[in-house]
Design a protein around this motif. Structure first.
Motif, mmCIF file in Angstrom:
data_model
loop_
_atom_site.group_PDB
_atom_site.id
_atom_site.type_symbol
_atom_site.label_atom_id
_atom_site.label_comp_id
_atom_site.label_asym_id
_atom_site.label_seq_id
_atom_site.Cartn_x
_atom_site.Cartn_y
_atom_site.Cartn_z
ATOM 1 N N SER A 1 23.301 -15.220 -20.437
ATOM 2 C CA SER A 1 22.589 -14.137 -21.136
ATOM 3 C C SER A 1 22.566 -14.477 -22.617
ATOM 4 O O SER A 1 23.621 -14.665 -23.228
ATOM 5 C CB SER A 1 23.305 -12.804 -20.913
ATOM 6 O OG SER A 1 23.234 -12.460 -19.546
ATOM 7 N N LEU B 1 14.000 -19.068 -20.823
ATOM 8 C CA LEU B 1 13.471 -18.485 -19.581
ATOM 9 C C LEU B 1 13.251 -19.564 -18.519
ATOM 10 O O LEU B 1 13.515 -19.348 -17.342
ATOM 11 C CB LEU B 1 12.161 -17.738 -19.862
ATOM 12 C CG LEU B 1 12.313 -16.443 -20.679
ATOM 13 C CD1 LEU B 1 10.942 -15.859 -21.008
ATOM 14 C CD2 LEU B 1 13.164 -15.415 -19.932
ATOM 15 N N GLU B 2 12.786 -20.727 -18.965
ATOM 16 C CA GLU B 2 12.577 -21.839 -18.038
ATOM 17 C C GLU B 2 13.856 -22.227 -17.309
ATOM 18 O O GLU B 2 13.824 -22.651 -16.150
ATOM 19 C CB GLU B 2 12.104 -23.069 -18.821
ATOM 20 C CG GLU B 2 10.682 -23.491 -18.541
ATOM 21 C CD GLU B 2 10.255 -24.546 -19.533
ATOM 22 O OE1 GLU B 2 10.908 -25.612 -19.601
ATOM 23 O OE2 GLU B 2 9.289 -24.286 -20.277
ATOM 24 N N THR C 1 6.737 -13.926 -24.833
ATOM 25 C CA THR C 1 7.134 -14.125 -23.422
ATOM 26 C C THR C 1 6.452 -13.168 -22.450
ATOM 27 O O THR C 1 6.560 -13.362 -21.236
ATOM 28 C CB THR C 1 8.659 -13.910 -23.250
ATOM 29 O OG1 THR C 1 8.951 -12.507 -23.459
ATOM 30 C CG2 THR C 1 9.447 -14.730 -24.246
ATOM 31 N N LEU D 1 7.523 -10.241 -21.951
ATOM 32 C CA LEU D 1 8.570 -9.386 -21.376
ATOM 33 C C LEU D 1 8.872 -8.176 -22.256
ATOM 34 O O LEU D 1 8.874 -8.270 -23.481
ATOM 35 C CB LEU D 1 9.860 -10.193 -21.186
ATOM 36 C CG LEU D 1 9.786 -11.350 -20.185
ATOM 37 C CD1 LEU D 1 11.102 -12.121 -20.167
ATOM 38 C CD2 LEU D 1 9.451 -10.829 -18.794
ATOM 39 N N LEU E 1 13.887 -5.183 -22.190
ATOM 40 C CA LEU E 1 15.034 -6.096 -22.151
ATOM 41 C C LEU E 1 16.314 -5.378 -22.577
ATOM 42 O O LEU E 1 16.281 -4.234 -23.020
ATOM 43 C CB LEU E 1 14.758 -7.293 -23.070
ATOM 44 C CG LEU E 1 13.528 -8.132 -22.698
ATOM 45 C CD1 LEU E 1 13.183 -9.118 -23.810
ATOM 46 C CD2 LEU E 1 13.751 -8.866 -21.379
ATOM 47 N N ARG F 1 23.540 -19.368 -15.021
ATOM 48 C CA ARG F 1 22.466 -18.721 -15.773
ATOM 49 C C ARG F 1 23.115 -17.752 -16.765
ATOM 50 O O ARG F 1 23.868 -16.870 -16.370
ATOM 51 C CB ARG F 1 21.521 -17.995 -14.821
ATOM 52 C CG ARG F 1 20.788 -18.968 -13.855
ATOM 53 C CD ARG F 1 20.120 -18.238 -12.703
ATOM 54 N NE ARG F 1 21.080 -17.368 -12.024
ATOM 55 C CZ ARG F 1 20.940 -16.048 -11.932
ATOM 56 N NH1 ARG F 1 19.885 -15.447 -12.435
ATOM 57 N NH2 ARG F 1 21.865 -15.333 -11.327
ATOM 58 N N LEU G 1 12.628 -18.850 -26.858
ATOM 59 C CA LEU G 1 12.668 -17.905 -25.727
ATOM 60 C C LEU G 1 12.063 -18.529 -24.464
ATOM 61 O O LEU G 1 12.674 -18.434 -23.393
ATOM 62 C CB LEU G 1 11.965 -16.590 -26.099
ATOM 63 C CG LEU G 1 12.564 -15.806 -27.280
ATOM 64 C CD1 LEU G 1 11.802 -14.495 -27.493
ATOM 65 C CD2 LEU G 1 14.049 -15.533 -27.088
ATOM 66 N N PRO G 2 10.891 -19.185 -24.563
ATOM 67 C CA PRO G 2 10.353 -19.832 -23.351
ATOM 68 C C PRO G 2 11.298 -20.896 -22.775
ATOM 69 O O PRO G 2 11.449 -21.009 -21.559
ATOM 70 C CB PRO G 2 9.042 -20.475 -23.851
ATOM 71 C CG PRO G 2 8.645 -19.642 -25.025
ATOM 72 C CD PRO G 2 9.936 -19.225 -25.671
ATOM 73 N N HIS H 1 17.592 -18.299 -17.597
ATOM 74 C CA HIS H 1 18.508 -17.480 -18.380
ATOM 75 C C HIS H 1 17.871 -16.142 -18.759
ATOM 76 O O HIS H 1 16.649 -15.993 -18.728
ATOM 77 C CB HIS H 1 18.920 -18.224 -19.649
ATOM 78 C CG HIS H 1 19.530 -19.567 -19.364
ATOM 79 N ND1 HIS H 1 20.733 -19.699 -18.694
ATOM 80 C CD2 HIS H 1 19.092 -20.829 -19.616
ATOM 81 C CE1 HIS H 1 21.008 -20.989 -18.566
ATOM 82 N NE2 HIS H 1 20.029 -21.696 -19.107
ATOM 83 N N GLU H 2 18.728 -15.214 -19.128
ATOM 84 C CA GLU H 2 18.265 -13.920 -19.615
ATOM 85 C C GLU H 2 18.090 -13.978 -21.128
ATOM 86 O O GLU H 2 18.914 -14.578 -21.822
ATOM 87 C CB GLU H 2 19.310 -12.840 -19.281
ATOM 88 C CG GLU H 2 18.991 -11.489 -19.912
ATOM 89 C CD GLU H 2 20.162 -10.506 -19.863
ATOM 90 O OE1 GLU H 2 21.242 -10.870 -19.381
ATOM 91 O OE2 GLU H 2 19.965 -9.374 -20.347
ATOM 92 N N ILE H 3 17.021 -13.372 -21.640
ATOM 93 C CA ILE H 3 16.899 -13.188 -23.085
ATOM 94 C C ILE H 3 16.984 -11.691 -23.392
ATOM 95 O O ILE H 3 16.505 -10.862 -22.613
ATOM 96 C CB ILE H 3 15.576 -13.769 -23.636
ATOM 97 C CG1 ILE H 3 14.371 -13.192 -22.893
ATOM 98 C CG2 ILE H 3 15.585 -15.294 -23.550
ATOM 99 C CD1 ILE H 3 13.050 -13.436 -23.596
#
Ligand SMILES: [Zn+2]
Length: 300
Positions: A77, A96-97, A135, A137, A140, A75, A92-93, A100-102
């Protein structure tokens, strides 16, 4: 004027979770053509060469790197300029799926030190709002474009709820600069240094031999493991998504993956570990000490 107000010359070894000896983070900066457009801001750009070369990243390179990561359960970044997330709303989605980190990487890939801090803050807020819209989120992490940082902007990051920064290299494991957790980077393990080639005056030489770079990166990893640091690899999808570099990455991962002493983590997990562990009080430097200059020396 004093050169440094924090004169410690010897620190204890860093403490990693679960008895691990070191940490490994694979990070990608998904710049696409944003650095080129930032450099030529305000101009009508006609030439397509570098722009198309960089667009290879989001079109093909990224998916290939992500597929390689998935094969090994890695995973990563991913640091994404706002304008890139805006251009590719599925990006970004998609990340995330994959677990991974965004995180943030400017809005226009702006160089922090080249613009007023209020403008840099506006761009940060724009990026935060966009990421939140796409997202849900917030809070971050952040990596400065070109890894340049100012003490003013570190305070801005803190005020705007950024959870950590990953732009500096004052230690080879996490530390605090002022109140901000820093998850350090390293030029030695940055693909752009060896492979970035666009036939522009900036390029000093042709792309390196990946075999030699693999040897160099394995040496760096082995050294970091000996001293108990963080092995932070920085990649770019338009550079490392190319064939021979994918093969280099696979060989690097194969070298590291069976080592039981390695903590495979994302940068946000490393930052959270640092902030919650006894390490947080041991490696702190003031944010403003970078502003000193040699007054007495220039007086002669
Ligand atoms: Zn970048």
């Amino acid at each position: 004027m004093r050169m440094h107000e924090h004169p410690t010359i010897n620190y204890p070894e860093y403490h990693w979770p679960a008895g691990k000896r070191c940490a490994v983070v694979f990070s990608l900066d998904l710049d696409a053509e944003s650095p080129f457009l930032w450099l030529h801001r305000g101009q009508q750009v006609q030439q397509l060469g570098e722009i198309e070369q960089r667009r290879f990243g989001p079109r093909q390179g990224l998916a290939r790197v992500v597929r390689l990561f998935a094969e090994y359960g890695i995973r990563g970044s991913f640091y994404v300029p706002g304008v890139v997330a805006q251009t590719y709303p599925g990006l970004l989605p998609f990340l995330l799926e994959g677990g991974h980190e965004i995180a943030h990487h400017g809005y226009y890939h702006e160089r922090i030190e080249a613009i007023p801090v209020a403008q840099a803050e506006d761009y940060l807020v724009m990026a935060q709002e966009l990421f939140c819209t796409q997202t849900g989120l917030s809070g971050l992490g952040h990596r400065a474009p070109s890894w340049e940082m100012t003490s003013d902007f570190l305070q801005t990051l803190e005020r705007r709820g950024v959870s950590y920064d990953s732009s500096l290299m004052g230690f080879d494991h996490p530390y605090h600069v002022g109140n901000m957790v820093e998850v350090p980077v390293q030029w030695t393990v940055d693909d752009a240094l060896y492979f970035r080639y666009t036939n522009s005056p900036r390029d000093k030489t042709h792309p390196a031999n990946p075999g030699a770079v693999l040897d160099s990166w394995i040496e760096e990893f082995e050294g970091v493991r000996e001293t108990g640091g963080l092995f932070m690899v920085t990649l770019h999808d338009w550079i490392s998504g190319r064939s021979q570099r994918l093969r280099l990455l696979r060989k690097l991962i194969a070298h590291i993956r069976h080592d039981p002493q390695v903590w495979w983590a994302r940068a946000d997990e490393v930052a959270a570990w640092h902030a919650a562990s006894p390490n947080r009080d041991l490696y702190r430097v003031p944010a403003h000490s970078i502003n000193t200059h040699f007054e007495s020396a220039t007086r002669g």
